[in-house]
Scaffold this motif. Sequence first.
Motif, PDB file in Angstrom:
ATOM      1  N   ASP A 191       0.856  -1.193   0.000  1.00 28.31           N
ATOM      2  CA  ASP A 191       0.000   0.000   0.000  1.00 28.31           C
ATOM      3  C   ASP A 191       0.892   1.244   0.000  1.00 28.31           C
ATOM      4  O   ASP A 191       1.467   1.611   1.027  1.00 28.31           O
ATOM      5  CB  ASP A 191      -0.906  -0.021   1.237  1.00 28.31           C
ATOM      6  CG  ASP A 191      -1.940   1.098   1.213  1.00 28.31           C
ATOM      7  OD1 ASP A 191      -2.031   1.807   0.193  1.00 28.31           O
ATOM      8  OD2 ASP A 191      -2.645   1.261   2.227  1.00 28.31           O
ATOM      9  N   ILE A 192       1.021   1.872  -1.147  1.00 28.70           N
ATOM     10  CA  ILE A 192       1.896   3.039  -1.298  1.00 28.70           C
ATOM     11  C   ILE A 192       1.046   4.294  -1.393  1.00 28.70           C
ATOM     12  O   ILE A 192       0.289   4.476  -2.354  1.00 28.70           O
ATOM     13  CB  ILE A 192       2.786   2.889  -2.555  1.00 28.70           C
ATOM     14  CG1 ILE A 192       3.664   1.649  -2.428  1.00 28.70           C
ATOM     15  CG2 ILE A 192       3.635   4.141  -2.758  1.00 28.70           C
ATOM     16  CD1 ILE A 192       4.440   1.323  -3.683  1.00 28.70           C
ATOM     17  N   ASN A 193       1.149   5.158  -0.384  1.00 22.81           N
ATOM     18  CA  ASN A 193       0.428   6.428  -0.412  1.00 22.81           C
ATOM     19  C   ASN A 193       1.204   7.455   0.406  1.00 22.81           C
ATOM     20  O   ASN A 193       2.129   7.121   1.152  1.00 22.81           O
ATOM     21  CB  ASN A 193      -1.007   6.267   0.117  1.00 22.81           C
ATOM     22  CG  ASN A 193      -1.058   5.728   1.534  1.00 22.81           C
ATOM     23  OD1 ASN A 193      -0.554   6.370   2.458  1.00 22.81           O
ATOM     24  ND2 ASN A 193      -1.652   4.543   1.709  1.00 22.81           N
ATOM     25  N   LYS A 194       0.811   8.713   0.275  1.00 24.90           N
ATOM     26  CA  LYS A 194       1.558   9.800   0.912  1.00 24.90           C
ATOM     27  C   LYS A 194       1.512   9.718   2.433  1.00 24.90           C
ATOM     28  O   LYS A 194       2.506  10.005   3.113  1.00 24.90           O
ATOM     29  CB  LYS A 194       1.036  11.150   0.443  1.00 24.90           C
ATOM     30  CG  LYS A 194       1.908  12.327   0.884  1.00 24.90           C
ATOM     31  CD  LYS A 194       1.426  13.638   0.294  1.00 24.90           C
ATOM     32  CE  LYS A 194       2.401  14.765   0.593  1.00 24.90           C
ATOM     33  NZ  LYS A 194       2.636  14.935   2.041  1.00 24.90           N
ATOM     34  N   ALA A 195       0.367   9.333   2.995  1.00 23.84           N
ATOM     35  CA  ALA A 195       0.261   9.249   4.451  1.00 23.84           C
ATOM     36  C   ALA A 195       1.245   8.235   5.011  1.00 23.84           C
ATOM     37  O   ALA A 195       1.931   8.500   6.014  1.00 23.84           O
ATOM     38  CB  ALA A 195      -1.167   8.892   4.842  1.00 23.84           C
ATOM     39  N   ASN A 196       1.326   7.066   4.369  1.00 20.33           N
ATOM     40  CA  ASN A 196       2.269   6.049   4.825  1.00 20.33           C
ATOM     41  C   ASN A 196       3.704   6.525   4.665  1.00 20.33           C
ATOM     42  O   ASN A 196       4.552   6.300   5.537  1.00 20.33           O
ATOM     43  CB  ASN A 196       2.064   4.755   4.047  1.00 20.33           C
ATOM     44  CG  ASN A 196       0.836   3.994   4.492  1.00 20.33           C
ATOM     45  OD1 ASN A 196       0.262   4.275   5.539  1.00 20.33           O
ATOM     46  ND2 ASN A 196       0.405   3.027   3.684  1.00 20.33           N
ATOM     47  N   LEU A 197       3.995   7.180   3.532  1.00 23.39           N
ATOM     48  CA  LEU A 197       5.351   7.680   3.296  1.00 23.39           C
ATOM     49  C   LEU A 197       5.740   8.709   4.349  1.00 23.39           C
ATOM     50  O   LEU A 197       6.824   8.644   4.934  1.00 23.39           O
ATOM     51  CB  LEU A 197       5.455   8.273   1.892  1.00 23.39           C
ATOM     52  CG  LEU A 197       6.776   8.999   1.575  1.00 23.39           C
ATOM     53  CD1 LEU A 197       7.957   8.056   1.734  1.00 23.39           C
ATOM     54  CD2 LEU A 197       6.730   9.572   0.160  1.00 23.39           C
ATOM     55  N   ASP A 198       4.868   9.671   4.603  1.00 19.26           N
ATOM     56  CA  ASP A 198       5.185  10.713   5.581  1.00 19.26           C
ATOM     57  C   ASP A 198       5.387  10.118   6.973  1.00 19.26           C
ATOM     58  O   ASP A 198       6.290  10.525   7.716  1.00 19.26           O
ATOM     59  CB  ASP A 198       4.063  11.751   5.621  1.00 19.26           C
ATOM     60  CG  ASP A 198       4.021  12.624   4.367  1.00 19.26           C
ATOM     61  OD1 ASP A 198       5.029  12.632   3.638  1.00 19.26           O
ATOM     62  OD2 ASP A 198       2.981  13.272   4.130  1.00 19.26           O
TER      63      ASP A 198
END
Length: 448
Positions: free
Chosen positions: A137-144
């Motif tokens: 699951d690649i998304n901005k929230a996880n990245l941040d």
Amino acid sequence: MLRAFSRVVVPALLAVVSVAAADGPTIKFTDVKLKNGLRVIVSEDHTAPTFSVAVNYNVGSADEKARRTGFAHLFEHMMFKGSENVGPGEHPALIFANGGTMNGTTNNDRTLYFETLPANQLELALFLEADRMHSLDINKANLDNQRNAVQEERRLRVDNQPYGQTFEKTGEQAYDNPAYKHSVIGSMEDLNAASVDDVATFFKTYYAPNNAVLSIVGDVDTKKTTALIEKYFGPIARQPDPKRPDLTEPAHTAERRSTIQDPLARLARVDVAYIIPPAGSPDSSALHVLSDVLSSGRSARFNQVVVREKQLATNAGAFAPDSRGPGLFQLSATVAPGKSPADVEAALYEEIEKVKKGPIADWEIEKAHNSARRDQAGAATSTLQRAIQLGEYALFYNDPNLINTRTDKVLKVTAADVQRVAAKYLTKENRSVIVTAPKDAPAKGGQQ
């Protein structure tokens, strides 16, 4: 969602390895490659009702592009943030709830994920590892979220630790090749620059079955395990094989030297690094024995002379960790209160010169041989260590049977071999020296 094949495909490559080692029992295993390129190694051990899984991905910090340092380690964290059928944090929660342990690590040359679980939870482990390989699951929230976690880890382990600067400076100064020049944890600036597109590209490039080795050791049935692996991993599509970076290091012709003022350090320290060949090279075993002669145990030369007799340092060691590319033979000594870093450095070199010129006592070589036997026996008692070793030996050297034969190479090392590699690699021209001292304290080191 991952789907099961209606039948198990017979792998194209299957080998059952059983080669006798010089000491101890032989570790038997099967070596299989699925159609999508995933290499699978299974070793049955019914001693206890547990098993360990290790997934080695062929990517580490050496694969990072310019201005994206720390990305492999950042991505290791991302792999625990959920996938198509597993929510954020659910992977470790399921492992722990079923009586297991798990973690992940990154170094220059690989990224490793592993679990140890009761024998009746094999399918759970395979499902979890396959799901995130297939559908992270690649998304901005996880990245941040994970970017912040890694940056906090950097503060904890490097920025706010005594000798943290020294740790990072070691590779920067010792190497010219950018692959190994930067630290695994990377820089704050590069971590801030990572984007969701970067993460998606990295995942597609490196987290593919044909770029991984799956190894399983413990209370499992090989045939049933292979069928489950095909069920969960077989449907995952292979990707183009990524290109590994050029790891060669040009020959060094002059000593490199720097001084660091460290406000967190309480004692001065001397660190020396020599460039040595990749692990698995003909001289690797002799270099490991050399490190034992210099610093393994109370009777080793550094401890006996530099620490105990001369009382110049509170500790002194030598070590040569495995590296797929040119490695480092490292010396490190913490300077005793009131003593001079220059005197410590001189004492380290004096012991090295004694090794070069001899003699090396028979008991020193025998002790190193026994240490290798002990290490082999210790690793053999752990299903996790065997799983990790089988996977790394397959990934790094295309030879998982090194788990049975590597110690034999050490047992063949003689005193003459140790003297030869010391004279060849531990030279002034080939060394990088860092002298670290408490801020505002004298930190003069000197070539002896």
